[in-house]
Design a protein around this motif. Structure first.
Motif, PDB file in Angstrom:
ATOM      1  N   GLU A 232       0.794  -0.930  -0.036  1.00  0.00           N
ATOM      2  CA  GLU A 232       0.178  -0.033  -0.246  1.00  0.00           C
ATOM      3  C   GLU A 232       0.794   1.268  -0.047  1.00  0.00           C
ATOM      4  N   LYS A 235       2.239   1.686  -3.454  1.00  0.00           N
ATOM      5  CA  LYS A 235       1.295   2.305  -4.327  1.00  0.00           C
ATOM      6  C   LYS A 235       0.742   3.694  -4.159  1.00  0.00           C
ATOM      7  N   TYR A 236       0.964   4.195  -2.796  1.00  0.00           N
ATOM      8  CA  TYR A 236       0.572   5.539  -2.375  1.00  0.00           C
ATOM      9  C   TYR A 236       1.680   6.349  -3.097  1.00  0.00           C
ATOM     10  N   HIS A 238       3.165   5.781  -5.899  1.00  0.00           N
ATOM     11  CA  HIS A 238       3.169   5.425  -7.266  1.00  0.00           C
ATOM     12  C   HIS A 238       4.407   4.969  -7.768  1.00  0.00           C
ATOM     13  N   TYR A 239       4.979   4.106  -7.167  1.00  0.00           N
ATOM     14  CA  TYR A 239       6.403   3.693  -7.621  1.00  0.00           C
ATOM     15  C   TYR A 239       6.033   2.196  -8.249  1.00  0.00           C
ATOM     16  N   ASP A 240       6.628   1.909  -9.309  1.00  0.00           N
ATOM     17  CA  ASP A 240       6.447   0.608  -9.939  1.00  0.00           C
ATOM     18  C   ASP A 240       7.963  -0.127  -9.555  1.00  0.00           C
TER      19      ASP A 240
END
Length: 256
Positions: A232, A235-236, A238-240
């Motif tokens: 989470e 995702k917060y 926005h890292y891939d």
């Protein structure tokens, strides 16, 4: 379970100087221009870390991660709030930090070990193991000023990871260096984690954080943006997963 790190309303301010020379300052004052300003690198941050937790500290550049880590390590004091830690702290909070460029690798190893709290007997007992881990046997008697940034990082990490500590701090310690050494570092950090020591790991590498940590703290402009589940937290941000961040699994088969 006992608490290893406790931060309560921690704040750290720095001053920005807009002019360097006395002449520039004098001219700016004459023109009634602002000559300096303050900003909060860490702003009212609170969290608790239990013994044995592995924390991934993430955030964009300039979000306050390194400043927070330095306050946890005791290198800096907060301007507001408190940071309490339990036990011995070791780690690498900056590449080559504490190294004297005119001293040899051997001399800096001994000096750095002493700074990190290792006794002379402990240093001598672990000396060969530290040197072997660093892979710098042939450059040990060369001045560190002639080392590359990667070699300095190798030596610094090698000393820090061999300190018997309760809390291990790593600020992008693995960002410099070749992939074989990165794999070796990650494997060693896995051993540290499995030994029950508390880890605070600053990284932009989502894959490394997923494999190494069980919790993520995200800083945004010095403030707490997220504290919780690893996926989470990533995702917060926005890292891939970074394509270069797969070295943990390459050629090793280890589930780091």
């Amino acid at each position: 379970m006992a608490i290893a790190i406790k931060a309560e309303n921690v704040t750290k301010e720095f001053t920005l100087q807009y002019h360097r020379t006395f002449k520039q300052i004098t001219v700016a004052l004459a023109r009634r221009q602002q000559i300096s300003d303050t900003f909060r690198a860490v702003d009212d941050v609170s969290f608790t870390v239990e013994e044995g937790e592995s924390i991934g500290l993430m955030g964009l550049n300039g979000s306050g991660k390194s400043t927070l880590l330095k306050m946890i390590s005791g290198v800096m004091r907060p301007d507001g709030g408190t940071v309490l830690t339990r036990g011995r702290i070791a780690g690498l909070i900056a590449t080559g930090a504490g190294f004297h460029p005119q001293l040899t690798g051997r001399e800096n190893l001994i000096l750095n070990a002493a700074i990190l709290g290792m006794s002379e007997a402990e240093t001598m007992r672990k000396f060969d193991e530290i040197v072997e881990f660093s892979g710098l046997e042939k450059k040990l008697d060369t001045q560190v000023g002639h080392y590359s940034s990667g070699q300095s990082a190798r030596l610094g990490f090698s000393v820090a990871i061999h300190v018997d500590s309760d809390i291990f701090l790593a600020d992008e310690a693995l960002a410099v260096g070749d992939k074989p050494f990165k794999r070796k570092c990650m494997q060693k950090m896995k051993e540290v984690r499995e030994s029950g020591r508390t880890i605070f790991y600053v990284s932009h590498a989502a894959g490394s954080v997923r494999k190494m940590c069980n919790r993520v703290i995200v800083l945004e402009n010095g403030r707490m943006g997220f504290d919780g589940d690893v996926d989470e937290g990533i995702k917060y941000l926005h890292y891939d997963a970074d394509p270069d961040d797969v070295y943990e699994d390459e050629d090793t088969g280890d589930d780091v």
